[in-house]
Motif scaffolding. Structure first.
Motif, PDB file in Angstrom:
ATOM      1  N   SER A 191      10.859   4.878 -14.915  1.00  0.00           N
ATOM      2  CA  SER A 191      10.037   4.737 -13.824  1.00  0.00           C
ATOM      3  C   SER A 191       9.024   6.178 -13.631  1.00  0.00           C
ATOM      4  N   ARG A 192       9.704   7.220 -13.661  1.00  0.00           N
ATOM      5  CA  ARG A 192       8.827   8.482 -13.740  1.00  0.00           C
ATOM      6  C   ARG A 192       7.798   8.525 -14.636  1.00  0.00           C
ATOM      7  N   LEU A 193       7.998   8.311 -15.853  1.00  0.00           N
ATOM      8  CA  LEU A 193       7.270   8.605 -16.755  1.00  0.00           C
ATOM      9  C   LEU A 193       5.845   7.201 -17.200  1.00  0.00           C
ATOM     10  N   PHE A 194       6.331   6.116 -16.810  1.00  0.00           N
ATOM     11  CA  PHE A 194       5.652   4.953 -17.022  1.00  0.00           C
ATOM     12  C   PHE A 194       5.197   4.166 -15.720  1.00  0.00           C
ATOM     13  N   GLY A 195       5.851   4.637 -14.626  1.00  0.00           N
ATOM     14  CA  GLY A 195       5.557   3.786 -13.259  1.00  0.00           C
ATOM     15  C   GLY A 195       6.263   2.573 -13.256  1.00  0.00           C
ATOM     16  N   ASP A 196       5.997   1.784 -12.225  1.00  0.00           N
ATOM     17  CA  ASP A 196       6.667   0.655 -11.828  1.00  0.00           C
ATOM     18  C   ASP A 196       6.246  -0.330 -12.848  1.00  0.00           C
ATOM     19  N   SER A 197       6.958  -1.290 -13.224  1.00  0.00           N
ATOM     20  CA  SER A 197       6.399  -2.236 -13.955  1.00  0.00           C
ATOM     21  C   SER A 197       5.559  -3.408 -13.459  1.00  0.00           C
ATOM     22  N   PHE A 198       4.619  -4.051 -14.283  1.00  0.00           N
ATOM     23  CA  PHE A 198       3.654  -5.159 -13.739  1.00  0.00           C
ATOM     24  C   PHE A 198       4.261  -5.967 -12.597  1.00  0.00           C
ATOM     25  N   PHE A 199       5.252  -6.505 -12.831  1.00  0.00           N
ATOM     26  CA  PHE A 199       5.893  -7.562 -11.829  1.00  0.00           C
ATOM     27  C   PHE A 199       6.358  -6.856 -10.652  1.00  0.00           C
ATOM     28  N   ILE A 200       7.124  -5.766 -10.444  1.00  0.00           N
ATOM     29  CA  ILE A 200       7.244  -5.039  -9.483  1.00  0.00           C
ATOM     30  C   ILE A 200       6.089  -4.807  -8.624  1.00  0.00           C
ATOM     31  N   THR A 201       5.104  -4.250  -9.279  1.00  0.00           N
ATOM     32  CA  THR A 201       3.852  -4.017  -8.393  1.00  0.00           C
ATOM     33  C   THR A 201       3.156  -5.300  -8.063  1.00  0.00           C
ATOM     34  N   LEU A 202       2.973  -6.343  -8.804  1.00  0.00           N
ATOM     35  CA  LEU A 202       2.404  -7.497  -8.344  1.00  0.00           C
ATOM     36  C   LEU A 202       3.238  -8.005  -7.045  1.00  0.00           C
ATOM     37  N   LYS A 203       4.738  -7.868  -7.052  1.00  0.00           N
ATOM     38  CA  LYS A 203       5.390  -8.662  -5.935  1.00  0.00           C
ATOM     39  C   LYS A 203       5.316  -7.778  -4.569  1.00  0.00           C
ATOM     40  N   LYS A 204       5.085  -6.570  -5.040  1.00  0.00           N
ATOM     41  CA  LYS A 204       4.842  -5.482  -3.668  1.00  0.00           C
ATOM     42  C   LYS A 204       3.755  -5.685  -3.030  1.00  0.00           C
ATOM     43  N   TYR A 205       2.382  -5.986  -3.920  1.00  0.00           N
ATOM     44  CA  TYR A 205       1.245  -5.822  -3.286  1.00  0.00           C
ATOM     45  C   TYR A 205       1.065  -7.255  -2.688  1.00  0.00           C
TER      46      TYR A 205
END
Length: 191
Positions: free
Chosen positions: A136-150
């Motif tokens: 998570s620190r190196l590559f950030g949140d995954s696509f689906f986690i970002t999509l659901k959050k937003y």
């Protein structure tokens, strides 16, 4: 050649290969993304958000305009890592839908869309423990986690989501820290 030299060389070549692979992966997620393609993915983002929050007796994510919110958040409020992962995720979903169903995600049936979203939700499940934190620190949140959050953030802060899907009290009055909900009552949009 003796055994120690052979093992040392194997370890050196293995370490060099891992370092190169890690460097390529790090560059892949930290380069400046091309966000001009984000507008062409707007219908796909709208359909993905609609699968996450579908229209029932309350308005869905598409009618609440969540897709515009997601694009704004990706463009203006996200790091390069998140932007890159989001763009790669959109490309993955588009190619997966074409490979599995022979048509774009937008033109798939609702059951097929739900299956595609379920596949990517399982695929994007974060690792646990130390590896999950490092990833998570190196590559950030995954696509689906970002999509659901937003999607959830955009829906709950939209006018339709706050007033038609949740209980909304325009002038809440005095503060009550704990209010029990009645059976069938919607959650509160105001805090």
């Amino acid at each position: 050649m003796n055994r120690r030299k052979a093992i040392t060389r194997i370890m050196l070549f293995g370490g060099a290969g891992a370092a190169i692979a890690g460097g390529v992966g790090y560059h892949h997620f930290n380069k400046t993304p091309d966000l001009r393609d984000l507008d062409q993915y707007l219908p796909l983002i709208a359909e993905l958000a609609e699968v996450i929050i579908p229209e029932t007796d309350t308005p869905g994510a598409k009618s609440a305009g969540v897709h515009d919110f997601i694009v704004t958040m990706i463009r203006d409020c996200s790091s390069r890592k998140v932007q890159n992962r989001f763009m790669y995720g959109l490309e993955d979903i588009a190619s997966y839908a074409r490979a599995q169903y022979g048509k774009s995600f937008v033109h798939c049936r609702m059951e097929d869309k739900a299956a595609i979203v379920g596949h990517f939700e399982k695929k994007s499940k974060p690792w646990g423990g130390l590896m999950g934190k490092v990833s998570s620190r190196l590559f950030g949140d995954s696509f689906f986690i970002t999509l659901k959050k937003y999607t959830v953030m955009g829906y709950c802060t939209s006018m339709q989501g706050a007033t038609k899907a949740m209980a909304y009290d325009y002038i809440p009055g005095r503060f009550q820290g704990c209010v029990p909900l009645q059976p069938g009552q919607r959650c509160w949009a105001t805090e």
